[in-house]
Design an enzyme around this catalytic site. Structure first.
Site, PDB file in Angstrom:
ATOM      1  N   SER A 154       0.853  -1.190   0.000  1.00 31.51           N
ATOM      2  CA  SER A 154       0.000   0.000   0.000  1.00 31.51           C
ATOM      3  C   SER A 154       0.886   1.235   0.000  1.00 31.51           C
ATOM      4  CB  SER A 154      -0.859  -0.024   1.277  1.00 31.51           C
ATOM      5  OG  SER A 154      -1.484   1.229   1.492  1.00 31.51           O
TER       6      SER A 154
ATOM      7  N   TYR B 260      -3.644  -1.077  10.127  1.00 27.16           N
ATOM      8  CA  TYR B 260      -3.502  -1.359   8.684  1.00 27.16           C
ATOM      9  C   TYR B 260      -2.112  -0.943   8.218  1.00 27.16           C
ATOM     10  CZ  TYR B 260      -4.566  -1.014   3.645  1.00 27.16           C
ATOM     11  OH  TYR B 260      -4.566  -1.149   2.279  1.00 27.16           O
TER      12      TYR B 260
HETATM   13  C1  GCO Z   1      -7.264   4.827   4.044  1.00 28.82           C
HETATM   14  C2  GCO Z   1      -7.357   3.942   2.833  1.00 28.82           C
HETATM   15  C3  GCO Z   1      -5.965   3.581   2.319  1.00 28.82           C
HETATM   16  C4  GCO Z   1      -6.082   2.915   0.952  1.00 28.82           C
HETATM   17  C5  GCO Z   1      -4.942   2.110   0.493  1.00 28.82           C
HETATM   18  C6  GCO Z   1      -3.843   2.952  -0.038  1.00 28.82           C
HETATM   19  O1  GCO Z   1      -8.034   4.611   4.992  1.00 28.82           O
HETATM   20  O2  GCO Z   1      -6.396   5.718   4.012  1.00 28.82           O
HETATM   21  O3  GCO Z   1      -8.077   2.755   3.110  1.00 28.82           O
HETATM   22  O4  GCO Z   1      -5.351   2.766   3.285  1.00 28.82           O
HETATM   23  O5  GCO Z   1      -7.134   2.004   0.957  1.00 28.82           O
HETATM   24  O6  GCO Z   1      -4.486   1.253   1.490  1.00 28.82           O
HETATM   25  O7  GCO Z   1      -2.868   2.062  -0.542  1.00 28.82           O
END
Ligand code: GCO
Ligand code: CA
Length: 255
Positions: free
Chosen positions: A146, A159
């Site tokens: 990501s 995440y």
């Molecule tokens: C957030 C998004 C991001 C994107 C993605 C970018 O909450 O900022 O979900 O995390 O989805 O991961 O690569």
């Protein structure tokens, strides 16, 4: 000659979390490049619907319904693919989830779920698949990182932590498996229009921020990740190893 470098004819590609979104888009793209794609997810009905669409287009497709966070299910699921469909040449570790909450209020169960889905799954599936790729002396692993593999933002600490770990697993796997002619790379999506980002897209303020923060000035589409997925799954990337390829409209290239 040059385009044949991108052909996936005769290859079997397992794409985790490919019942919808980025995973399904990549699976369809690999299928169009000639691969026999194996769709994975927990929802068999969703996989069957997705598979029917690919089969209707006259392409080879199978489904493998198992939970990538369940180690035993992964071991059994990968063994079944190898015995029923054939040797897995390409693994795309796409399964992932997002949870957003202020760090100090982030439920510990949600932490465990994000880590299990985004990180444990990569360990389980990649280990089961590479145990079989090593003796064959060839394979492609494509992890889905990501822009959060490199950058943080408020409310998505779990995440972000997992996507940073995916970047480093990619490098570690490249270091260890490269000598077996297995290339391990990652794709780093930017802000893409997906189910996972529905709430963000609906938020006018956030969406305006994405457009101003991204040099391309817009959200990306899932199909715009397909080229990178085919490249990193094909002979065109045989000397690319340990690389995180951002597909983010330039977001991580600028302040
Ligand atoms: C957030 C998004 C991001 C994107 C993605 C970018 O909450 O900022 O979900 O995390 O989805 O991961 O690569
Ligand atoms: Ca083959």
């Amino acid at each position: 000659m040059s385009l044949s470098l991108f052909s996936l004819e005769g290859k079997i590609a397992l794409v985790t979390g490919s019942g919808q979104g980025i995973g399904l888009a990549m699976a369809e793209g690999l299928s169009e490049a000639g691969a026999h794609v194996v769709l994975n997810g927990r929802d068999r009905a969703k996989l069957e619907t997705a598979a029917r669409a690919i089969a209707t287009a006259g392409r080879k497709v199978s489904i493998a319904a198992f939970d990538v966070t369940d180690h035993a299910a992964v071991e059994a699921g990968v063994a079944a693919i190898e015995s029923e469909t054939g040797p897995i040449d390409i693994l795309i570790n796409n399964a992932g989830m997002q949870k957003r909450a202020p760090f100090t209020e982030f439920p510990v169960d949600d932490w465990h779920q994000v880590v299990a889905t985004n990180l444990h799954s990569v360990f389980y599936v990649t280990q089961a698949v590479t145990r079989r790729m090593v003796p064959r002396g060839r394979g492609k692993i494509v992890n889905i990182g990501s822009v959060m593999s490199e950058l943080g933002r408020p409310t998505i600490v779990p995440y972000t932590a997992t996507k940073g770990a995916v970047k480093m697993m990619t490098r570690g796997l490249a270091a260890e498996l490269g000598k077996h002619n297995i290339q391990t790379n990652a794709i780093g999506p930017g802000y893409i229009v997906t189910e996972l980002n529905k709430a963000l897209i609906a938020d006018e303020t956030f969406s305006s921020w994405v457009k101003s923060r991204t040099p391309s000035g817009r959200w990306g589409e899932t199909r715009e990740l397909v080229g990178a997925a085919i490249f990193l799954s094909s002979a065109a990337s045989d000397y690319v190893n340990g690389h995180l390829l951002m597909v983010d409209g330039g977001l991580t290239a600028v302040v």
